[in-house]
Design a protein around this motif. Structure first.
Motif, PDB file in Angstrom:
ATOM      1  N   PHE A 183       0.919  -1.182  -0.019  1.00  0.00           N
ATOM      2  CA  PHE A 183      -0.034   0.050   0.035  1.00  0.00           C
ATOM      3  C   PHE A 183       0.859   1.313   0.001  1.00  0.00           C
ATOM      4  O   PHE A 183       1.985   1.105   0.620  1.00  0.00           O
ATOM      5  N   ALA A 184       0.385   2.160  -0.844  1.00  0.00           N
ATOM      6  CA  ALA A 184       1.230   3.348  -0.757  1.00  0.00           C
ATOM      7  C   ALA A 184       0.188   4.641  -1.087  1.00  0.00           C
ATOM      8  O   ALA A 184      -0.963   4.320  -1.736  1.00  0.00           O
ATOM      9  N   ARG A 185       0.518   5.704  -0.418  1.00  0.00           N
ATOM     10  CA  ARG A 185      -0.193   7.087  -0.574  1.00  0.00           C
ATOM     11  C   ARG A 185       0.149   7.711  -2.017  1.00  0.00           C
ATOM     12  O   ARG A 185       1.470   7.883  -2.322  1.00  0.00           O
ATOM     13  N   SER A 186      -0.973   7.999  -2.942  1.00  0.00           N
ATOM     14  CA  SER A 186      -0.623   8.795  -4.176  1.00  0.00           C
ATOM     15  C   SER A 186      -1.104  10.207  -4.060  1.00  0.00           C
ATOM     16  O   SER A 186      -0.416  11.036  -4.747  1.00  0.00           O
ATOM     17  N   HIS A 187      -1.890  10.374  -2.907  1.00  0.00           N
ATOM     18  CA  HIS A 187      -2.572  11.729  -2.676  1.00  0.00           C
ATOM     19  C   HIS A 187      -2.814  11.735  -1.152  1.00  0.00           C
ATOM     20  O   HIS A 187      -3.076  10.525  -0.561  1.00  0.00           O
ATOM     21  N   GLN A 188      -2.932  12.971  -0.670  1.00  0.00           N
ATOM     22  CA  GLN A 188      -3.195  12.853   0.845  1.00  0.00           C
ATOM     23  C   GLN A 188      -4.551  12.417   1.160  1.00  0.00           C
ATOM     24  O   GLN A 188      -4.881  11.918   2.243  1.00  0.00           O
ATOM     25  N   SER A 189      -5.385  11.962   0.069  1.00  0.00           N
ATOM     26  CA  SER A 189      -6.856  11.364   0.156  1.00  0.00           C
ATOM     27  C   SER A 189      -6.710  10.150  -0.376  1.00  0.00           C
ATOM     28  O   SER A 189      -7.644   9.475  -0.081  1.00  0.00           O
ATOM     29  N   GLN A 195      -0.889  -3.503  -6.192  1.00  0.00           N
ATOM     30  CA  GLN A 195      -1.010  -4.608  -7.006  1.00  0.00           C
ATOM     31  C   GLN A 195      -2.222  -4.598  -7.936  1.00  0.00           C
ATOM     32  O   GLN A 195      -2.172  -5.276  -8.675  1.00  0.00           O
ATOM     33  N   PHE A 196      -3.161  -3.393  -7.685  1.00  0.00           N
ATOM     34  CA  PHE A 196      -4.163  -3.356  -8.424  1.00  0.00           C
ATOM     35  C   PHE A 196      -4.030  -2.279  -9.385  1.00  0.00           C
ATOM     36  O   PHE A 196      -5.103  -1.755  -9.989  1.00  0.00           O
ATOM     37  N   ILE A 197      -2.964  -1.692  -9.683  1.00  0.00           N
ATOM     38  CA  ILE A 197      -2.672  -0.749 -10.484  1.00  0.00           C
ATOM     39  C   ILE A 197      -2.499  -1.028 -11.840  1.00  0.00           C
ATOM     40  O   ILE A 197      -1.676  -2.249 -12.342  1.00  0.00           O
ATOM     41  N   SER A 198      -3.185  -0.736 -12.929  1.00  0.00           N
ATOM     42  CA  SER A 198      -3.055  -1.091 -14.218  1.00  0.00           C
ATOM     43  C   SER A 198      -2.052  -0.125 -14.951  1.00  0.00           C
ATOM     44  O   SER A 198      -1.153  -0.661 -15.780  1.00  0.00           O
ATOM     45  N   GLU A 199      -1.970   1.247 -14.727  1.00  0.00           N
ATOM     46  CA  GLU A 199      -1.041   1.875 -15.385  1.00  0.00           C
ATOM     47  C   GLU A 199      -0.942   3.110 -14.342  1.00  0.00           C
ATOM     48  O   GLU A 199      -1.746   3.736 -13.559  1.00  0.00           O
ATOM     49  N   ILE A 200       0.242   3.918 -14.601  1.00  0.00           N
ATOM     50  CA  ILE A 200       0.754   5.142 -13.783  1.00  0.00           C
ATOM     51  C   ILE A 200       1.063   6.280 -14.985  1.00  0.00           C
ATOM     52  O   ILE A 200       2.001   5.952 -15.746  1.00  0.00           O
ATOM     53  N   MET A 201       0.242   7.158 -15.029  1.00  0.00           N
ATOM     54  CA  MET A 201       0.588   8.211 -15.952  1.00  0.00           C
ATOM     55  C   MET A 201       1.232   9.400 -15.277  1.00  0.00           C
ATOM     56  O   MET A 201       0.512  10.219 -14.772  1.00  0.00           O
ATOM     57  N   VAL A 202       2.510   9.350 -15.186  1.00  0.00           N
ATOM     58  CA  VAL A 202       3.310  10.023 -14.553  1.00  0.00           C
ATOM     59  C   VAL A 202       3.162  11.680 -14.958  1.00  0.00           C
ATOM     60  O   VAL A 202       2.724  12.600 -14.125  1.00  0.00           O
ATOM     61  N   PRO A 216      -5.702  10.461  -8.559  1.00  0.00           N
ATOM     62  CA  PRO A 216      -4.673  11.368  -8.634  1.00  0.00           C
ATOM     63  C   PRO A 216      -3.642  11.375  -7.985  1.00  0.00           C
ATOM     64  O   PRO A 216      -3.611  10.379  -6.969  1.00  0.00           O
ATOM     65  N   ILE A 217      -2.436  11.619  -8.381  1.00  0.00           N
ATOM     66  CA  ILE A 217      -0.933  11.539  -7.898  1.00  0.00           C
ATOM     67  C   ILE A 217      -0.813  13.092  -7.637  1.00  0.00           C
ATOM     68  O   ILE A 217      -0.655  13.800  -8.362  1.00  0.00           O
ATOM     69  N   SER A 218      -0.217  13.550  -6.341  1.00  0.00           N
ATOM     70  CA  SER A 218       0.123  15.093  -5.762  1.00  0.00           C
ATOM     71  C   SER A 218       1.523  14.916  -6.412  1.00  0.00           C
ATOM     72  O   SER A 218       2.392  13.975  -6.378  1.00  0.00           O
ATOM     73  N   ARG A 219       1.921  15.997  -6.541  1.00  0.00           N
ATOM     74  CA  ARG A 219       3.331  16.431  -6.859  1.00  0.00           C
ATOM     75  C   ARG A 219       4.192  15.979  -5.756  1.00  0.00           C
ATOM     76  O   ARG A 219       5.438  15.517  -5.926  1.00  0.00           O
ATOM     77  N   ARG A 220       4.045  16.329  -4.509  1.00  0.00           N
ATOM     78  CA  ARG A 220       4.656  15.942  -3.393  1.00  0.00           C
ATOM     79  C   ARG A 220       4.811  14.340  -3.158  1.00  0.00           C
ATOM     80  O   ARG A 220       6.004  14.130  -2.718  1.00  0.00           O
ATOM     81  N   LEU A 221       3.836  13.342  -3.458  1.00  0.00           N
ATOM     82  CA  LEU A 221       3.980  12.247  -3.302  1.00  0.00           C
ATOM     83  C   LEU A 221       4.338  11.463  -4.479  1.00  0.00           C
ATOM     84  O   LEU A 221       4.388  10.264  -4.440  1.00  0.00           O
ATOM     85  N   ARG A 222       4.507  11.949  -5.655  1.00  0.00           N
ATOM     86  CA  ARG A 222       4.663  11.292  -6.905  1.00  0.00           C
ATOM     87  C   ARG A 222       5.747  10.392  -6.965  1.00  0.00           C
ATOM     88  O   ARG A 222       5.865   9.288  -7.234  1.00  0.00           O
ATOM     89  N   ASP A 223       6.980  10.942  -6.604  1.00  0.00           N
ATOM     90  CA  ASP A 223       8.189  10.275  -6.509  1.00  0.00           C
ATOM     91  C   ASP A 223       8.338   9.139  -5.726  1.00  0.00           C
ATOM     92  O   ASP A 223       8.588   7.963  -6.099  1.00  0.00           O
ATOM     93  N   PRO A 224       8.040   9.177  -4.381  1.00  0.00           N
ATOM     94  CA  PRO A 224       7.950   8.081  -3.538  1.00  0.00           C
ATOM     95  C   PRO A 224       7.061   7.174  -3.928  1.00  0.00           C
ATOM     96  O   PRO A 224       7.217   6.005  -3.761  1.00  0.00           O
ATOM     97  N   PHE A 225       5.854   7.466  -4.258  1.00  0.00           N
ATOM     98  CA  PHE A 225       4.659   6.741  -4.756  1.00  0.00           C
ATOM     99  C   PHE A 225       5.202   5.567  -5.862  1.00  0.00           C
ATOM    100  O   PHE A 225       5.024   4.580  -5.990  1.00  0.00           O
ATOM    101  N   VAL A 226       5.828   6.277  -6.892  1.00  0.00           N
ATOM    102  CA  VAL A 226       6.293   5.458  -8.123  1.00  0.00           C
ATOM    103  C   VAL A 226       7.409   4.636  -7.591  1.00  0.00           C
ATOM    104  O   VAL A 226       7.409   3.556  -7.975  1.00  0.00           O
TER     105      VAL A 226
END
Length: 233
Positions: A183-189, A195-202, A216-226
């Motif tokens: 599990f990982a945060r992509s956004h504050q919400s 494992q249920f991700i099909s695609e990440i549109m960076v 959505p992916i927040s700019r702050r969390l984008r790098d650690p999430f990816v």
């Protein structure tokens, strides 16, 4: 020989549990009693108990908080209570068992056998969550959770069967509780099961889930999430 500590603020309750232990669990030969947290911690710190039976609702004390201290000295915590509404909180600890009063001797035997089988801890929360609503206690395995959406003091779980469940805890609480690399945060919400991700549109700051949901992916969390996603894959 196996030993046990009984922690209960009612003398009669301690006496009854001790008698049941003696009758149905004769392998436990040394049994001490404590009426409060102070005495319990004093005894536990000086004796390597194999088992500790702790009443959740002690007078002016919280048995679950007390258990955290006693667990430094005893690996096998068994909660005992007359109030089944405490079951959820008990499940969210590293207790090896949870017993309701009046104690069922057979269930007591199971708890003792589990504790004496070795240095064995049953974390009932491992790989699953116990979510309480007004109507029921819902059990969700991690593998059933696609993502969790936070909204103030509430969190909504979206599951693999297309359902959803809202509970009155915030997202930060469940993020800390789950504490799993899947599990990982992509956004504050949003907390996502990777494992249920099909695609990440960076470039577009979007996650596409297997069912087509866009998150959505927040700019702050984008790098650690990816990074978390790439390490999982």
């Amino acid at each position: 020989m196996p030993s046990a500590l009984i922690v209960d603020d009612e003398a009669d309750a301690r006496s009854v549990l001790k008698k049941i232990l003696e009758l149905f669990c004769p392998q436990v030969t040394d049994i001490d009693e404590a009426a409060n947290g102070r005495d319990a911690l004093r005894l536990a710190s000086g004796t390597a108990y194999d088992l500790a039976f702790i009443d959740i609702k002690l007078k002016n004390e919280n048995g679950i908080d007390l258990a955290k201290g006693i667990s430094n000295y005893c690996n096998n915590i068994v909660f005992v209570t007359a109030f089944d509404e405490y079951a959820v909180r008990a499940f969210q600890t590293e207790a090896i068992h949870f017993l309701l009063k009046p104690v069922d001797p057979e269930l007591l035997q199971q708890a003792v056998a589990r504790g004496l089988a070795g240095n064995y801890r049953l974390n009932l929360l491992k790989d699953r969550l116990f979510l309480r609503t007004k109507e029921r206690i819902n059990v969700l395995k991690y593998e059933e959770i696609q993502y969790i959406v936070g909204d103030g003091n509430y969190a909504t779980f979206h599951t693999t069967n297309g359902g959803s469940l809202m509970v009155s805890r915030n997202l930060a609480y469940y993020e800390k509780l789950i504490d799993s690399p899947v599990f990982a945060r992509s956004h504050q919400s949003y907390l996502i099961h990777l494992q249920f991700i099909s695609e990440i549109m960076v470039a577009n700051h979007l996650v596409i889930m297997d069912d087509g949901t866009k998150i959505p992916i927040s700019r702050r969390l984008r790098d650690p999430f990816v990074k978390a996603f790439m390490q999982l894959k």
